[in-house]
Design a protein around this motif. Structure first.
Motif, PDB file in Angstrom:
ATOM      1  N   SER A   1      52.145  20.308  14.084  1.00  0.00           N
ATOM      2  CA  SER A   1      51.489  20.504  15.373  1.00  0.00           C
ATOM      3  C   SER A   1      50.002  20.786  15.205  1.00  0.00           C
TER       4      SER A   1
ATOM      5  N   SER B   1      58.899  13.122  21.329  1.00  0.00           N
ATOM      6  CA  SER B   1      59.048  13.986  20.161  1.00  0.00           C
ATOM      7  C   SER B   1      58.851  13.215  18.858  1.00  0.00           C
ATOM      8  N   PRO B   2      57.881  13.641  18.038  1.00  0.00           N
ATOM      9  CA  PRO B   2      57.719  13.006  16.733  1.00  0.00           C
ATOM     10  C   PRO B   2      58.895  13.309  15.800  1.00  0.00           C
TER      11      PRO B   2
ATOM     12  N   THR C   1      57.562  18.001  11.297  1.00  0.00           N
ATOM     13  CA  THR C   1      56.436  17.524  12.099  1.00  0.00           C
ATOM     14  C   THR C   1      55.298  18.522  11.902  1.00  0.00           C
TER      15      THR C   1
ATOM     16  N   TYR D   1      45.024  16.930  21.505  1.00  0.00           N
ATOM     17  CA  TYR D   1      45.811  15.721  21.723  1.00  0.00           C
ATOM     18  C   TYR D   1      45.796  14.863  20.449  1.00  0.00           C
ATOM     19  N   PRO D   2      46.910  14.290  20.026  1.00  0.00           N
ATOM     20  CA  PRO D   2      48.207  14.173  20.696  1.00  0.00           C
ATOM     21  C   PRO D   2      49.158  15.365  20.477  1.00  0.00           C
ATOM     22  N   HIS D   3      48.662  16.448  19.909  1.00  0.00           N
ATOM     23  CA  HIS D   3      49.377  17.715  19.733  1.00  0.00           C
ATOM     24  C   HIS D   3      50.377  17.741  18.586  1.00  0.00           C
ATOM     25  N   GLU D   4      50.915  16.590  18.195  1.00  0.00           N
ATOM     26  CA  GLU D   4      51.896  16.583  17.113  1.00  0.00           C
ATOM     27  C   GLU D   4      51.713  15.346  16.245  1.00  0.00           C
TER      28      GLU D   4
ATOM     29  N   ARG E   1      52.346  19.638  23.993  1.00  0.00           N
ATOM     30  CA  ARG E   1      53.314  18.836  23.248  1.00  0.00           C
ATOM     31  C   ARG E   1      53.081  17.350  23.465  1.00  0.00           C
ATOM     32  N   ALA E   2      53.485  16.566  22.466  1.00  0.00           N
ATOM     33  CA  ALA E   2      53.441  15.107  22.584  1.00  0.00           C
ATOM     34  C   ALA E   2      54.487  14.685  23.613  1.00  0.00           C
TER      35      ALA E   2
END
Length: 164
Positions: free
Chosen positions: A32, A98-99, A30, A36-39, A94-95
């Motif tokens: 970061s 979790s991506p 992923t 936003y959306p942070h990830e 953090r999103a």
């Protein structure tokens, strides 16, 4: 441009991995960002991971650690060690979903490793934990803090590699 250089480097890395035939490749899966959306999901990652796995090599995808809008290494001097700036709530960086889980769905069979609880224990992403600076800048973890994570990381990594 940057993209061309990255693509060339990625192609060379893939060739190197396939020549080397390691037991596993451990890499961030992923990406970061501070805002936003942070990830995000890195473009091209899924294709590369599938190619590596099709060649009989395990891929361990790690969730990238949080990035911050400020230099977390200097934060205690700039704002004070106990300030809100140096101790952002996990949800603020953090999103919500979790991506890494999304990438796991896109690349079935990839082994997923999320160490957010080691980087942001108790739901707070502190600049300093146990008198150790967590970051070198706004996103890179310090070598000293990374070493404190190694026992927990090793256990999880070995469990992942020994599973299926």
């Amino acid at each position: 441009g940057i993209s061309t250089e990255c693509n060339e480097r990625n192609a060379q890395a893939l060739e190197y991995i396939l020549d080397l035939q390691p037991d596993a490749v451990v890499t961030t899966a992923t990406y970061s960002i501070a805002d936003y959306p942070h990830e995000l999901l890195p473009g091209g990652f899924a294709t590369m991971a599938r190619t590596v796995m099709e060649n009989g090599i395990d891929v361990v995808g790690i969730r990238d650690n949080p990035r911050h809008g400020i230099d977390m290494a200097l934060c205690p001097e700039d704002f004070g060690i106990d300030s809100a700036e140096c101790n952002p709530l996990y949800e603020s960086v953090r999103a919500p979903d979790s991506p890494l889980d999304v990438m796991g769905t896109i690349v079935p069979g990839m082994k997923l490793l999320d160490v957010d609880d080691l980087v942001c224990p108790d739901g707070i992403c502190r600049a300093v934990i146990g008198n150790v600076r967590v970051y070198l800048d706004e996103n890179h973890l310090s070598a000293t803090y990374s070493r404190t994570m190694s026992p927990g990381l090793e256990t999880r990594l070995l469990e992942l590699l020994q599973s299926g």
